[in-house]
Design a protein around this motif. Structure first.
Motif, PDB file in Angstrom:
ATOM      1  N   GLY A   1       0.787  -1.225   0.000  1.00 47.20           N
ATOM      2  CA  GLY A   1       0.000   0.000   0.000  1.00 47.20           C
ATOM      3  C   GLY A   1       0.817   1.272   0.000  1.00 47.20           C
ATOM      4  N   VAL A   2       0.199   2.323   0.528  1.00 45.43           N
ATOM      5  CA  VAL A   2       0.794   3.657   0.511  1.00 45.43           C
ATOM      6  C   VAL A   2       1.328   4.049   1.880  1.00 45.43           C
ATOM      7  CG1 VAL A   2       0.287   6.109   0.100  1.00 45.43           C
ATOM      8  CG2 VAL A   2      -0.716   4.369  -1.389  1.00 45.43           C
ATOM      9  N   LEU A   3       0.717   3.524   2.946  1.00 47.13           N
ATOM     10  CA  LEU A   3       1.073   3.902   4.311  1.00 47.13           C
ATOM     11  C   LEU A   3       1.180   2.663   5.187  1.00 47.13           C
ATOM     12  CD1 LEU A   3       1.260   6.066   6.687  1.00 47.13           C
ATOM     13  CD2 LEU A   3      -1.235   5.862   6.828  1.00 47.13           C
ATOM     14  N   ALA A   4       2.161   2.646   6.081  1.00 45.51           N
ATOM     15  CA  ALA A   4       2.277   1.612   7.108  1.00 45.51           C
ATOM     16  C   ALA A   4       2.417   2.291   8.459  1.00 45.51           C
ATOM     17  CB  ALA A   4       3.479   0.708   6.843  1.00 45.51           C
ATOM     18  N   VAL A   5       1.828   1.690   9.484  1.00 51.89           N
ATOM     19  CA  VAL A   5       1.840   2.266  10.825  1.00 51.89           C
ATOM     20  C   VAL A   5       2.333   1.221  11.823  1.00 51.89           C
ATOM     21  CG1 VAL A   5       0.396   3.183  12.707  1.00 51.89           C
ATOM     22  CG2 VAL A   5      -0.030   3.895  10.342  1.00 51.89           C
ATOM     23  N   GLN A   6       3.124   1.669  12.778  1.00 51.13           N
ATOM     24  CA  GLN A   6       3.543   0.794  13.872  1.00 51.13           C
ATOM     25  C   GLN A   6       3.453   1.571  15.181  1.00 51.13           C
ATOM     26  OE1 GLN A   6       7.347  -1.322  13.472  1.00 51.13           O
ATOM     27  NE2 GLN A   6       7.755  -0.969  15.642  1.00 51.13           N
ATOM     28  N   VAL A   7       2.810   0.999  16.171  1.00 48.88           N
ATOM     29  CA  VAL A   7       2.771   1.603  17.500  1.00 48.88           C
ATOM     30  C   VAL A   7       3.487   0.650  18.445  1.00 48.88           C
ATOM     31  CG1 VAL A   7       0.440   0.675  17.934  1.00 48.88           C
ATOM     32  CG2 VAL A   7       1.325   2.533  19.356  1.00 48.88           C
ATOM     33  N   THR A   8       4.501   1.169  19.132  1.00 45.81           N
ATOM     34  CA  THR A   8       5.370   0.341  19.963  1.00 45.81           C
ATOM     35  C   THR A   8       5.263   0.757  21.423  1.00 45.81           C
ATOM     36  OG1 THR A   8       6.929   0.196  18.107  1.00 45.81           O
ATOM     37  CG2 THR A   8       7.731  -0.476  20.293  1.00 45.81           C
ATOM     38  N   GLN A   9       4.940  -0.208  22.260  1.00 44.00           N
ATOM     39  CA  GLN A   9       4.926   0.037  23.702  1.00 44.00           C
ATOM     40  C   GLN A   9       6.339  -0.183  24.238  1.00 44.00           C
ATOM     41  OE1 GLN A   9       2.833  -2.790  26.148  1.00 44.00           O
ATOM     42  NE2 GLN A   9       2.365  -1.271  27.725  1.00 44.00           N
ATOM     43  N   LEU A  10       6.816   0.732  25.076  1.00 38.96           N
ATOM     44  CA  LEU A  10       8.140   0.626  25.676  1.00 38.96           C
ATOM     45  C   LEU A  10       8.019   0.075  27.094  1.00 38.96           C
ATOM     46  CD1 LEU A  10       9.474   4.112  24.504  1.00 38.96           C
ATOM     47  CD2 LEU A  10       9.620   1.919  23.304  1.00 38.96           C
ATOM     48  N   SER A  11       9.121  -0.409  27.634  1.00 41.30           N
ATOM     49  CA  SER A  11       9.083  -1.027  28.956  1.00 41.30           C
ATOM     50  C   SER A  11       8.718  -0.038  30.053  1.00 41.30           C
ATOM     51  CB  SER A  11      10.431  -1.679  29.274  1.00 41.30           C
ATOM     52  OG  SER A  11      11.474  -0.721  29.241  1.00 41.30           O
ATOM     53  N   CYS A  12       8.870   1.268  29.778  1.00 38.93           N
ATOM     54  CA  CYS A  12       8.512   2.291  30.758  1.00 38.93           C
ATOM     55  C   CYS A  12       7.044   2.694  30.658  1.00 38.93           C
ATOM     56  CB  CYS A  12       9.386   3.530  30.569  1.00 38.93           C
ATOM     57  SG  CYS A  12       9.231   4.272  28.925  1.00 38.93           S
ATOM     58  N   GLY A  13       6.323   2.135  29.670  1.00 41.75           N
ATOM     59  CA  GLY A  13       4.922   2.497  29.464  1.00 41.75           C
ATOM     60  C   GLY A  13       4.730   3.585  28.428  1.00 41.75           C
ATOM     61  N   GLY A  14       5.840   4.166  27.974  1.00 38.22           N
ATOM     62  CA  GLY A  14       5.752   5.149  26.897  1.00 38.22           C
ATOM     63  C   GLY A  14       5.451   4.459  25.581  1.00 38.22           C
ATOM     64  N   ILE A  15       5.073   5.233  24.574  1.00 37.88           N
ATOM     65  CA  ILE A  15       4.802   4.640  23.267  1.00 37.88           C
ATOM     66  C   ILE A  15       5.463   5.463  22.162  1.00 37.88           C
ATOM     67  CG2 ILE A  15       2.594   3.702  24.049  1.00 37.88           C
ATOM     68  CD1 ILE A  15       1.206   5.723  22.224  1.00 37.88           C
ATOM     69  N   VAL A  16       5.784   4.763  21.078  1.00 38.95           N
ATOM     70  CA  VAL A  16       6.337   5.395  19.887  1.00 38.95           C
ATOM     71  C   VAL A  16       5.408   5.080  18.721  1.00 38.95           C
ATOM     72  CG1 VAL A  16       8.282   5.546  18.299  1.00 38.95           C
ATOM     73  CG2 VAL A  16       8.700   5.165  20.744  1.00 38.95           C
ATOM     74  N   LEU A  17       4.942   6.115  18.049  1.00 37.45           N
ATOM     75  CA  LEU A  17       4.109   5.956  16.865  1.00 37.45           C
ATOM     76  C   LEU A  17       4.983   6.207  15.647  1.00 37.45           C
ATOM     77  CD1 LEU A  17       1.282   5.590  15.577  1.00 37.45           C
ATOM     78  CD2 LEU A  17       1.011   8.077  15.729  1.00 37.45           C
ATOM     79  N   GLY A  18       5.141   5.181  14.811  1.00 39.97           N
ATOM     80  CA  GLY A  18       5.945   5.312  13.609  1.00 39.97           C
ATOM     81  C   GLY A  18       5.091   5.133  12.368  1.00 39.97           C
ATOM     82  N   CYS A  19       5.299   5.979  11.369  1.00 35.45           N
ATOM     83  CA  CYS A  19       4.553   5.888  10.104  1.00 35.45           C
ATOM     84  C   CYS A  19       5.542   5.949   8.945  1.00 35.45           C
ATOM     85  CB  CYS A  19       3.560   7.039   9.964  1.00 35.45           C
ATOM     86  SG  CYS A  19       2.319   7.143  11.262  1.00 35.45           S
ATOM     87  N   THR A  20       5.272   5.166   7.917  1.00 35.54           N
ATOM     88  CA  THR A  20       6.060   5.208   6.689  1.00 35.54           C
ATOM     89  C   THR A  20       5.101   5.361   5.515  1.00 35.54           C
ATOM     90  OG1 THR A  20       7.739   3.768   7.664  1.00 35.54           O
ATOM     91  CG2 THR A  20       7.735   3.980   5.276  1.00 35.54           C
ATOM     92  N   PHE A  21       5.354   6.359   4.667  1.00 36.26           N
ATOM     93  CA  PHE A  21       4.441   6.621   3.554  1.00 36.26           C
ATOM     94  C   PHE A  21       5.218   6.787   2.255  1.00 36.26           C
ATOM     95  CE2 PHE A  21       5.559  10.688   5.460  1.00 36.26           C
ATOM     96  CZ  PHE A  21       5.821  11.514   4.370  1.00 36.26           C
ATOM     97  N   ASP A  22       4.517   6.548   1.158  1.00 35.72           N
ATOM     98  CA  ASP A  22       5.086   6.676  -0.180  1.00 35.72           C
ATOM     99  C   ASP A  22       5.160   8.158  -0.547  1.00 35.72           C
ATOM    100  OD1 ASP A  22       5.451   6.709  -3.062  1.00 35.72           O
ATOM    101  OD2 ASP A  22       4.860   4.598  -3.051  1.00 35.72           O
ATOM    102  N   HIS A  23       6.379   8.614  -0.797  1.00 32.65           N
ATOM    103  CA  HIS A  23       6.602  10.047  -1.053  1.00 32.65           C
ATOM    104  C   HIS A  23       5.888  10.513  -2.319  1.00 32.65           C
ATOM    105  CE1 HIS A  23       8.273  13.933  -0.769  1.00 32.65           C
ATOM    106  NE2 HIS A  23       9.528  13.652  -0.509  1.00 32.65           N
TER     107      HIS A  23
END
Length: 467
Positions: A139-161
């Motif tokens: 597709g055009v977009l991929a999303v990843q949400v990552t939970q960290l051991s401290c309870g924080g989260i990282v939202l990562g997105c990759t899209f077709d330029h």
């Protein structure tokens, strides 16, 4: 505390999120400006503290609840940002188009055995690439949400330029976060390509032939000896407001009229250009350096019509030009910073008009279906090349999904070309500092860290107040 790059990320679950409302399948042609982009994926990462620590009202907001909110609001956002739920295919003319078929976005849930304050953001090749920002496989977009051991989260997105520039990606992220909090969209995205239609008859200035070139058919590849200095690496630095202000004052020396004052970005770019030149030895085969800057054409294409202005403000796609200058290494070494800043200002001026962008649209039209690209990315010069793209308007404070403002963010663009890429963004401190993502040749990074460490300081958890 030592930063970590060797932490593990476990991908727990991947599913497809499609628009919550049915979308009639249709073709969305790429604009002429989109067609100047080869197949490139761009990543962006936004980090949040443990919401339970940030606010008492979030004490029942577990990771699973946050994921549900993200998925549900993403499904809503894809109704208006429907191109991100499609896929790119070739049309009968051999050109790429977006098939808006609501095939959806691959959404991955992950867990990383690292605390937010331990992540080595300075070295994104090790800590972010393939870990916190997803590889887009469909597709055009991929999303990843990552939970960290401290309870924080990282939202990562990759899209077709080819489908979106940074402005469009920012618009998408803000829309997504607004719908997550049940707010009305502050800006509706527009896919109305008529804003970028070519003129009949078309017209363009011949100077565009110096900025853009047809993409040559690559010759058969031959095995090459890998030179470690040809390796391209990514780093993230911060530059304090004081240093930016000092560079701007140097760039404006002998500038008698404030009307012609060089901007912070022009001054920063001039300093980077001169720094790279000063590190090239006289015995080097490099005789010149190309330096370009990305210009957004949305405000340039405005013709004073309120409806047109509104459409362009919400236009979803690429509205970019990349003017550049090329100077001899020795000249850049010898001349003062204000001279270099004037050169930057002069080549930028070329792309600051409505006619430049209209002409660029017509230039592409005259050559279709032959693909073309910005000349600075073509490896036909006798020296290195670097492009600066401004992320100074990154709307971080608006990307709040209901569990607080982000505490760190960065674009991530580790593309395979040898042309360098630099993007300054506002610092999470909100104090006028910049976060600067750099993707440069290894020798250029080493040079910057050796001769300009007083300006470019590695991002640390200490700087981000995460400790």
């Amino acid at each position: 505390m030592n930063a970590k790059t060797n932490f593990n990320v476990k991908m727990n679950k991947t599913e497809v999120v499609a628009a919550v409302l049915p979308i009639q399948e249709h073709w969305l042609p790429l604009s002429n400006l989109d067609l100047l982009l080869p197949p490139l994926d761009v990543g962006v990462m936004v980090c949040y503290l443990n919401p339970i620590i940030v606010s008492e009202k979030n004490k029942n907001l577990e990771f699973g609840s946050m994921v549900k909110i993200l998925k549900a609001s993403l499904a809503e956002t894809l109704v208006s940002c429907y191109a991100f739920a499609g896929e790119i295919v070739q049309n009968s003319g051999g050109e790429p188009e977006v098939l808006c078929n609501n095939s959806g976005v691959y959404f991955t849930e992950a867990f990383a055995d690292v605390e937010l304050k331990e992540i080595n953001f300075y070295n994104p090749d090790e800590s972010i690439e393939g870990k916190l920002v997803p590889k887009k496989k469909h597709g055009v977009l991929a999303v990843q949400v990552t939970q960290l051991s401290c309870g924080g989260i990282v939202l990562g997105c990759t899209f077709d330029h080819r489908v979106a520039d940074a402005y469009s990606a920012n618009l998408f992220l803000v829309s997504w976060s607004e719908l997550a909090q049940s707010k009305p969209l502050s800006q509706l995205p527009s896919f109305r390509r008529s804003s970028l239609f070519p003129r009949r008859p078309g017209y363009y200035d011949s100077s565009l032939n110096d900025l853009y070139v047809p993409i040559p058919t690559p010759p058969p590849t031959k095995p090459e000896t890998v030179n470690p200095n040809d390796q391209v690496i990514s780093r993230i630095y911060y530059v304090t407001m004081d240093k930016i202000g000092h560079l701007q004052s140097l760039a404006n020396q002998d500038q008698k009229c404030t009307k012609f004052k060089r901007s912070k970005l022009e001054s920063f770019s001039a300093f980077l250009w001169k720094t790279l030149a000063c590190g090239i030895k006289e015995t080097s085969s490099f005789k010149k350096i190309r330096f370009g800057m990305v210009v957004d054409g949305r405000t340039r294409l405005s013709n004073g019509d309120d409806n047109q202005d509104k459409l362009l403000k919400g236009y979803f796609g690429n509205v970019l030009s990349i003017p550049f200058g090329e100077k001899k290494v020795e000249e850049l070494k010898e001349k003062p910073l204000n001279w270099v800043a004037n050169v930057v200002h002069e080549f930028l001026d070329i792309a600051k008009t409505r006619e430049h962008f209209l002409g660029l649209i017509d230039w592409v039209e005259a050559r279709r279906p032959e693909p073309a690209m910005a000349k600075i990315y073509a490896a036909d010069g006798d020296g290195p090349a670097v492009v600066v793209s401004s992320g100074k308007n990154f709307p971080a404070r608006k990307i709040n999904f209901g569990w607080g403002d982000p505490v760190f963010w960065s674009y991530h663009f580790p593309w395979v070309g040898k042309t360098g890429y630099v993007m300054p963004m506002p610092s999470p401190k909100g104090n006028g500092d910049w976060i600067v993502y750099m993707h440069l040749l290894k020798w250029q990074i080493e040079l910057i860290e050796a001769s300009a460490a007083h300006v470019f300081e590695p991002v640390t958890a200490n700087y981000l107040n995460l400790i």
